[in-house]
Design a protein around this motif. Structure first.
Motif, PDB file in Angstrom:
ATOM      1  N   LEU A   1      13.641  -9.562   8.471  1.00 18.73           N
ATOM      2  CA  LEU A   1      12.458 -10.018   7.728  1.00 18.73           C
ATOM      3  C   LEU A   1      11.676  -8.837   7.163  1.00 18.73           C
ATOM      4  O   LEU A   1      11.206  -8.880   6.020  1.00 18.73           O
ATOM      5  CB  LEU A   1      11.554 -10.859   8.642  1.00 18.73           C
ATOM      6  CG  LEU A   1      11.983 -12.319   8.819  1.00 18.73           C
ATOM      7  CD1 LEU A   1      11.163 -12.981   9.913  1.00 18.73           C
ATOM      8  CD2 LEU A   1      11.827 -13.089   7.505  1.00 18.73           C
ATOM      9  N   PHE A   2      11.547  -7.787   7.978  1.00 20.71           N
ATOM     10  CA  PHE A   2      10.833  -6.595   7.520  1.00 20.71           C
ATOM     11  C   PHE A   2      11.513  -6.018   6.262  1.00 20.71           C
ATOM     12  O   PHE A   2      10.852  -5.745   5.256  1.00 20.71           O
ATOM     13  CB  PHE A   2      10.774  -5.554   8.652  1.00 20.71           C
ATOM     14  CG  PHE A   2      10.402  -4.181   8.193  1.00 20.71           C
ATOM     15  CD1 PHE A   2       9.106  -3.892   7.781  1.00 20.71           C
ATOM     16  CD2 PHE A   2      11.359  -3.166   8.149  1.00 20.71           C
ATOM     17  CE1 PHE A   2       8.764  -2.622   7.336  1.00 20.71           C
ATOM     18  CE2 PHE A   2      11.021  -1.892   7.708  1.00 20.71           C
ATOM     19  CZ  PHE A   2       9.721  -1.625   7.301  1.00 20.71           C
ATOM     20  N   HIS A   3      12.832  -5.849   6.321  1.00 23.14           N
ATOM     21  CA  HIS A   3      13.530  -5.263   5.169  1.00 23.14           C
ATOM     22  C   HIS A   3      13.521  -6.205   3.966  1.00 23.14           C
ATOM     23  O   HIS A   3      13.482  -5.753   2.813  1.00 23.14           O
ATOM     24  CB  HIS A   3      14.951  -4.837   5.561  1.00 23.14           C
ATOM     25  CG  HIS A   3      14.972  -3.589   6.384  1.00 23.14           C
ATOM     26  ND1 HIS A   3      14.905  -3.608   7.757  1.00 23.14           N
ATOM     27  CD2 HIS A   3      14.971  -2.275   6.028  1.00 23.14           C
ATOM     28  CE1 HIS A   3      14.900  -2.357   8.220  1.00 23.14           C
ATOM     29  NE2 HIS A   3      14.936  -1.531   7.188  1.00 23.14           N
ATOM     30  N   LEU A   4      13.537  -7.514   4.209  1.00 27.95           N
ATOM     31  CA  LEU A   4      13.399  -8.471   3.093  1.00 27.95           C
ATOM     32  C   LEU A   4      12.039  -8.290   2.425  1.00 27.95           C
ATOM     33  O   LEU A   4      11.924  -8.318   1.203  1.00 27.95           O
ATOM     34  CB  LEU A   4      13.511  -9.909   3.611  1.00 27.95           C
ATOM     35  CG  LEU A   4      14.892 -10.553   3.629  1.00 27.95           C
ATOM     36  CD1 LEU A   4      14.789 -11.960   4.204  1.00 27.95           C
ATOM     37  CD2 LEU A   4      15.514 -10.595   2.239  1.00 27.95           C
TER      38      LEU A   4
ATOM     39  N   ASP B   1       0.829  -1.203   0.000  1.00 22.15           N
ATOM     40  CA  ASP B   1       0.000   0.000   0.000  1.00 22.15           C
ATOM     41  C   ASP B   1       0.871   1.264   0.000  1.00 22.15           C
ATOM     42  O   ASP B   1       0.557   2.243  -0.702  1.00 22.15           O
ATOM     43  CB  ASP B   1      -0.934  -0.007   1.222  1.00 22.15           C
ATOM     44  CG  ASP B   1      -1.909   1.157   1.175  1.00 22.15           C
ATOM     45  OD1 ASP B   1      -2.662   1.250   0.188  1.00 22.15           O
ATOM     46  OD2 ASP B   1      -1.888   1.992   2.112  1.00 22.15           O
ATOM     47  N   ARG B   2       1.969   1.221   0.759  1.00 21.87           N
ATOM     48  CA  ARG B   2       2.900   2.372   0.771  1.00 21.87           C
ATOM     49  C   ARG B   2       3.470   2.615  -0.633  1.00 21.87           C
ATOM     50  O   ARG B   2       3.741   3.740  -1.018  1.00 21.87           O
ATOM     51  CB  ARG B   2       4.047   2.136   1.751  1.00 21.87           C
ATOM     52  CG  ARG B   2       3.637   2.169   3.211  1.00 21.87           C
ATOM     53  CD  ARG B   2       3.407   3.606   3.655  1.00 21.87           C
ATOM     54  NE  ARG B   2       3.245   3.712   5.082  1.00 21.87           N
ATOM     55  CZ  ARG B   2       2.074   3.652   5.722  1.00 21.87           C
ATOM     56  NH1 ARG B   2       0.960   3.485   5.037  1.00 21.87           N
ATOM     57  NH2 ARG B   2       2.021   3.786   7.026  1.00 21.87           N
ATOM     58  N   LYS B   3       3.675   1.518  -1.385  1.00 25.88           N
ATOM     59  CA  LYS B   3       4.213   1.657  -2.748  1.00 25.88           C
ATOM     60  C   LYS B   3       3.176   2.316  -3.664  1.00 25.88           C
ATOM     61  O   LYS B   3       3.499   3.220  -4.432  1.00 25.88           O
ATOM     62  CB  LYS B   3       4.610   0.273  -3.289  1.00 25.88           C
ATOM     63  CG  LYS B   3       5.333   0.328  -4.621  1.00 25.88           C
ATOM     64  CD  LYS B   3       5.732  -1.066  -5.091  1.00 25.88           C
ATOM     65  CE  LYS B   3       6.435  -1.017  -6.439  1.00 25.88           C
ATOM     66  NZ  LYS B   3       6.791  -2.365  -6.909  1.00 25.88           N
TER      67      LYS B   3
HETATM   68  N1  LIG Z   1       7.740  -3.336  10.945  1.00 25.57           N
HETATM   69  C1  LIG Z   1       8.226  -2.239  10.695  1.00 25.57           C
HETATM   70  C2  LIG Z   1       9.597  -1.946  11.001  1.00 25.57           C
HETATM   71  N2  LIG Z   1      10.573  -2.708  11.527  1.00 25.57           N
HETATM   72  C3  LIG Z   1      11.663  -1.936  11.553  1.00 25.57           C
HETATM   73  N3  LIG Z   1      11.408  -0.697  11.068  1.00 25.57           N
HETATM   74  C4  LIG Z   1      12.326   0.432  10.926  1.00 25.57           C
HETATM   75  O1  LIG Z   1      13.515  -0.048  10.365  1.00 25.57           O
HETATM   76  C5  LIG Z   1      14.589   0.742  10.774  1.00 25.57           C
HETATM   77  C6  LIG Z   1      15.690  -0.189  11.215  1.00 25.57           C
HETATM   78  O2  LIG Z   1      16.853   0.374  10.889  1.00 25.57           O
HETATM   79  P1  LIG Z   1      18.029   0.498  11.943  1.00 25.57           P
HETATM   80  O3  LIG Z   1      17.962  -0.612  12.943  1.00 25.57           O
HETATM   81  O4  LIG Z   1      19.274   0.597  11.165  1.00 25.57           O
HETATM   82  O5  LIG Z   1      17.667   1.838  12.686  1.00 25.57           O
HETATM   83  P2  LIG Z   1      17.915   3.333  12.208  1.00 25.57           P
HETATM   84  O6  LIG Z   1      18.847   3.905  13.223  1.00 25.57           O
HETATM   85  O7  LIG Z   1      16.588   4.027  12.084  1.00 25.57           O
HETATM   86  O8  LIG Z   1      18.671   3.221  10.803  1.00 25.57           O
HETATM   87  P3  LIG Z   1      18.720   4.205   9.561  1.00 25.57           P
HETATM   88  O9  LIG Z   1      17.510   3.876   8.700  1.00 25.57           O
HETATM   89  O10 LIG Z   1      18.680   5.609  10.089  1.00 25.57           O
HETATM   90  O11 LIG Z   1      20.017   3.863   8.856  1.00 25.57           O
HETATM   91  C7  LIG Z   1      14.101   1.643  11.909  1.00 25.57           C
HETATM   92  O12 LIG Z   1      13.935   2.955  11.433  1.00 25.57           O
HETATM   93  C8  LIG Z   1      12.755   1.023  12.269  1.00 25.57           C
HETATM   94  O13 LIG Z   1      11.790   1.998  12.662  1.00 25.57           O
HETATM   95  C9  LIG Z   1      10.117  -0.676  10.695  1.00 25.57           C
HETATM   96  N4  LIG Z   1       9.365   0.308  10.126  1.00 25.57           N
HETATM   97  C10 LIG Z   1       8.063   0.021   9.846  1.00 25.57           C
HETATM   98  N5  LIG Z   1       7.490  -1.208  10.114  1.00 25.57           N
HETATM   99  C11 LIG Z   1       6.089  -1.494   9.735  1.00 25.57           C
HETATM  100  O14 LIG Z   1       5.787  -0.798   8.544  1.00 25.57           O
HETATM  101  C12 LIG Z   1       4.583  -0.056   8.724  1.00 25.57           C
HETATM  102  C13 LIG Z   1       4.643   1.187   7.874  1.00 25.57           C
HETATM  103  O15 LIG Z   1       5.649   2.032   8.358  1.00 25.57           O
HETATM  104  P4  LIG Z   1       5.778   3.518   7.766  1.00 25.57           P
HETATM  105  O16 LIG Z   1       6.084   3.360   6.331  1.00 25.57           O
HETATM  106  O17 LIG Z   1       6.924   4.145   8.527  1.00 25.57           O
HETATM  107  O18 LIG Z   1       4.491   4.193   8.028  1.00 25.57           O
HETATM  108  C14 LIG Z   1       4.517   0.216  10.234  1.00 25.57           C
HETATM  109  O19 LIG Z   1       3.173   0.402  10.637  1.00 25.57           O
HETATM  110  C15 LIG Z   1       5.076  -1.051  10.802  1.00 25.57           C
HETATM  111  O20 LIG Z   1       4.031  -2.035  10.848  1.00 25.57           O
END
Ligand SMILES: N=c1c2ncn([C@@H]3O[C@H](COP(=O)(O)OP(=O)(O)OP(=O)(O)O)[C@@H](O)[C@H]3O)c2ncn1[C@@H]1O[C@H](COP(=O)(O)O)[C@@H](O)[C@H]1O
Length: 99
Positions: free
Chosen positions: A73-76, A18-20
């Motif tokens: 897993l999230f980033h994958l 959806d974000r895409k």
């Molecule tokens: N599950 C996740 C999730 N897991 C991890 N992350 C983010 O992944 C990043 C992990 O990177 P790092 O550990 O390196 O932390 P960082 O210091 O922020 O790193 P940099 O990005 O600054 O290099 C962090 O910014 C976390 O907030 C996530 N961000 C979002 N989600 C899901 O995605 C949904 C949509 O998110 P938005 O697009 O932000 O609205 C959310 O409702 C969540 O359900």
């Protein structure tokens, strides 16, 4: 008791898709999908999180392993969406390997 409901994977994939389709401001997922480095930014994060997962395993702390594996897993999943790969396609591949 552990939560055995795995629907979060489908739900999260749907949110990323959806974000895409419908970019919003201040979204971490959009910042990855629309990064000036393109797919390389997402691959950078996958690589970083893979390394962090390895280090967590080496540390022997279960909660760190779970935390870092969740990041991986999230980033994958962001990478799958960016590349147009569905979770069903991954599941199909895994099912093919059943012995
Ligand atoms: N599950 C996740 C999730 N897991 C991890 N992350 C983010 O992944 C990043 C992990 O990177 P790092 O550990 O390196 O932390 P960082 O210091 O922020 O790193 P940099 O990005 O600054 O290099 C962090 O910014 C976390 O907030 C996530 N961000 C979002 N989600 C899901 O995605 C949904 C949509 O998110 P938005 O697009 O932000 O609205 C959310 O409702 C969540 O359900």
């Amino acid at each position: 008791m552990p939560d055995t409901d795995l629907s979060i994977f489908d739900e999260l994939y749907g949110i990323i898709e959806d974000r895409k389709k419908n970019p919003v401001e201040n979204s971490y997922v959009c910042s990855l999908l629309n990064h000036r480095k393109g797919i390389d930014k997402i691959l950078e994060k996958v690589g970083e999180e893979a390394v962090e997962t390895i280090l967590a395993v080496k540390s022997g702390k279960k909660e760190d392993i779970i935390y870092e594996s969740s990041d991986l897993l999230f980033h994958l999943m962001v990478m799958f969406v960016a590349e147009g790969i569905t979770l069903e396609e991954i599941a199909t591949e895994l099912k093919k390997r059943r012995k």
